[in-house]
Design a protein around this motif. Structure first.
Motif, mmCIF file in Angstrom:
data_model
loop_
_atom_site.group_PDB
_atom_site.id
_atom_site.type_symbol
_atom_site.label_atom_id
_atom_site.label_comp_id
_atom_site.label_asym_id
_atom_site.label_seq_id
_atom_site.Cartn_x
_atom_site.Cartn_y
_atom_site.Cartn_z
ATOM 1 N N PRO A 154 0.798 -1.236 0.000
ATOM 2 C CA PRO A 154 0.000 0.000 0.000
ATOM 3 C C PRO A 154 0.829 1.283 0.000
ATOM 4 N N ALA A 155 2.002 1.261 0.575
ATOM 5 C CA ALA A 155 2.799 2.492 0.665
ATOM 6 C C ALA A 155 3.246 2.989 -0.705
ATOM 7 N N ALA A 156 3.523 2.095 -1.631
ATOM 8 C CA ALA A 156 4.076 2.509 -2.924
ATOM 9 C C ALA A 156 3.108 3.387 -3.726
ATOM 10 N N PRO A 157 1.873 2.927 -4.024
ATOM 11 C CA PRO A 157 0.978 3.823 -4.762
ATOM 12 C C PRO A 157 0.547 5.042 -3.954
ATOM 13 N N ALA A 158 0.480 4.911 -2.625
ATOM 14 C CA ALA A 158 0.072 6.052 -1.801
ATOM 15 C C ALA A 158 1.119 7.158 -1.827
ATOM 16 N N VAL A 159 2.394 6.796 -1.732
ATOM 17 C CA VAL A 159 3.466 7.799 -1.765
ATOM 18 C C VAL A 159 3.487 8.494 -3.112
ATOM 19 N N GLN A 190 2.382 13.445 -6.125
ATOM 20 C CA GLN A 190 1.765 14.075 -7.289
ATOM 21 C C GLN A 190 0.715 15.095 -6.877
ATOM 22 N N MET A 191 -0.064 14.761 -5.841
ATOM 23 C CA MET A 191 -1.139 15.658 -5.415
ATOM 24 C C MET A 191 -0.607 16.877 -4.669
ATOM 25 N N SER A 192 0.372 16.699 -3.804
ATOM 26 C CA SER A 192 0.813 17.824 -2.985
ATOM 27 C C SER A 192 1.862 18.683 -3.689
ATOM 28 N N ALA A 193 2.757 18.073 -4.438
ATOM 29 C CA ALA A 193 3.825 18.848 -5.078
ATOM 30 C C ALA A 193 3.461 19.321 -6.478
ATOM 31 N N MET A 194 2.712 18.496 -7.214
ATOM 32 C CA MET A 194 2.402 18.837 -8.598
ATOM 33 C C MET A 194 0.945 19.239 -8.785
ATOM 34 N N GLU A 195 0.205 19.333 -7.670
ATOM 35 C CA GLU A 195 -1.198 19.729 -7.679
ATOM 36 C C GLU A 195 -2.062 18.862 -8.598
ATOM 37 N N ALA A 196 -1.778 17.567 -8.600
ATOM 38 C CA ALA A 196 -2.586 16.628 -9.381
ATOM 39 C C ALA A 196 -3.958 16.481 -8.723
ATOM 40 N N THR A 197 -4.944 16.183 -9.531
ATOM 41 C CA THR A 197 -6.298 15.959 -9.023
ATOM 42 C C THR A 197 -6.508 14.471 -8.779
#
Length: 162
Positions: free
Chosen positions: A106-111, A116-123
């Motif tokens: 679980p850690a791999a896709p979550a990280v 992507q969401m916090s640094a690159m503002e992905a949705t």
């Protein structure tokens, strides 16, 4: 078995929730780290991660007699898990069999989704493969945890009757 898994998961979820609030909520504020993800999107990401991790831990508990053994394994595999997350090394350059392992832990896709969401503002739409993996892992590991505890209970009953 179901009530044992749910009760233990509730305990782990409360503890992990406190850790998550500290790591995702307070640390970016304390260190002035830019944070591009919304709290709602982070909840959609972190809830299946926390539950999937709890269920996986409960599932693996069958193979350990003491609580210290998994800590040694976590320390041994932690560097490899960083590479499997896809943050420090591109997933596209990792062989297919290691990429498959990426979707088991679980850690791999979550990280990867969190970065992507916090640094690159992905949705959430941008990280749907990671979300799909997390929700799938959560379901599979829940069923595995219930089965594991059901097996432990049956084994205990059999040993008690002998």
């Amino acid at each position: 078995a179901l009530s044992l898994v749910c009760g233990k998961t509730l305990t782990y979820t409360v503890l992990y929730g406190i850790f998550t609030f500290f790591l995702v909520g307070l640390l970016p504020l304390l260190f002035d780290i830019p944070h591009g993800a919304s709290w709602g999107a982070l909840a959609v990401l972190l809830i299946p991660y926390i539950l999937g991790t709890s269920f996986l831990g409960l599932s693996l508990s069958q193979w350990y007699a003491d609580a210290e053994a998994p800590i040694l394994l976590i320390a041994f595999f932690s560097i490899g898990l960083i590479f499997l997350s896809g943050v420090s090394y591109p997933l596209e350059l990792i062989p297919w069999y290691w990429r498959a392992v990426h979707y088991i832990i679980p850690a791999a896709p979550a990280v990867l989704a969190y970065v992507q969401m916090s640094a690159m503002e992905a949705t959430l739409h941008d990280v749907w493969p990671q979300l799909l993996a997390l929700y799938g892992q959560m379901g599979v590991y829940f069923a595995l945890a219930v089965w594991t505890y059901h097996s432990k209970i049956n084994l205990y009953i059999v040993r008690k009757n002998l």
